[in-house]
Design an enzyme around this catalytic site. Structure first.
Site, PDB file in Angstrom:
ATOM      1  N   GLY A 191      39.738  56.385   4.413  1.00 11.69           N
ATOM      2  CA  GLY A 191      39.740  57.249   3.235  1.00 11.69           C
ATOM      3  C   GLY A 191      39.087  56.612   2.026  1.00 11.69           C
ATOM      4  O   GLY A 191      38.437  57.297   1.228  1.00 11.69           O
ATOM      5  N   ASP A 192      39.216  55.312   1.883  1.00 11.74           N
ATOM      6  CA  ASP A 192      38.565  54.593   0.793  1.00 11.74           C
ATOM      7  C   ASP A 192      37.046  54.762   0.892  1.00 11.74           C
ATOM      8  O   ASP A 192      36.380  55.040  -0.101  1.00 11.74           O
ATOM      9  CB  ASP A 192      38.950  53.115   0.845  1.00 11.74           C
ATOM     10  CG  ASP A 192      38.248  52.288  -0.218  1.00 11.74           C
ATOM     11  OD1 ASP A 192      38.411  52.596  -1.411  1.00 11.74           O
ATOM     12  OD2 ASP A 192      37.544  51.333   0.155  1.00 11.74           O
TER      13      ASP A 192
END
Length: 128
Positions: A25-26
């Site tokens: 997700g980063d």
């Protein structure tokens, strides 16, 4: 064989560690922000980095989360809480513990959505 944008099932994504989901997700959020800034502004590369780092920081993510967490589905909310409460191997240098935990939960949701192929949903959440 692995292809870019390979999807896994929602059940498989739910089985992944929330920290693993946050890892993905980063990258998803960083790419989203970079692409948005490049397409919507006419800035020099040095300025692009400054603009990007503001948004992708734990503080910036925590602020965005405050605007969108009420839109989470029950499933997304469960992933968020798992990510927020997960034990992390590292600590943030520039954010409070609360901001860092919230940003990890936010990143876990994005990682979950991305890996399960819910790209339109990512857009819906991030278009605020």
């Amino acid at each position: 064989m692995f292809d870019l944008l390979t999807k896994i099932s929602i059940n498989e994504a739910m089985q992944l560690s929330p920290v693993t989901l946050a890892f993905v997700g980063d990258a998803v959020y960083s790419l989203y922000v970079r692409e948005k800034i490049v397409i919507t502004s006419d800035k020099k590369p040095s300025d692009l980095q400054k603009l990007t780092s503001k948004e992708v920081s734990a503080h910036g993510q925590s602020e965005l989360l405050a605007k969108i967490e009420g839109k989470f589905t029950e499933e997304e909310n469960a992933v968020y809480h798992r990510g927020r409460n997960a034990k992390k191997a590292t600590k943030s240098k520039n954010a409070s513990v609360t901001e860092y935990n919230r940003s990890t939960g936010f990143e876990a949701v994005l990682g979950f959505l991305y890996l399960s192929g819910q790209y339109q949903r990512i857009g819906e959440l991030l278009e605020v």
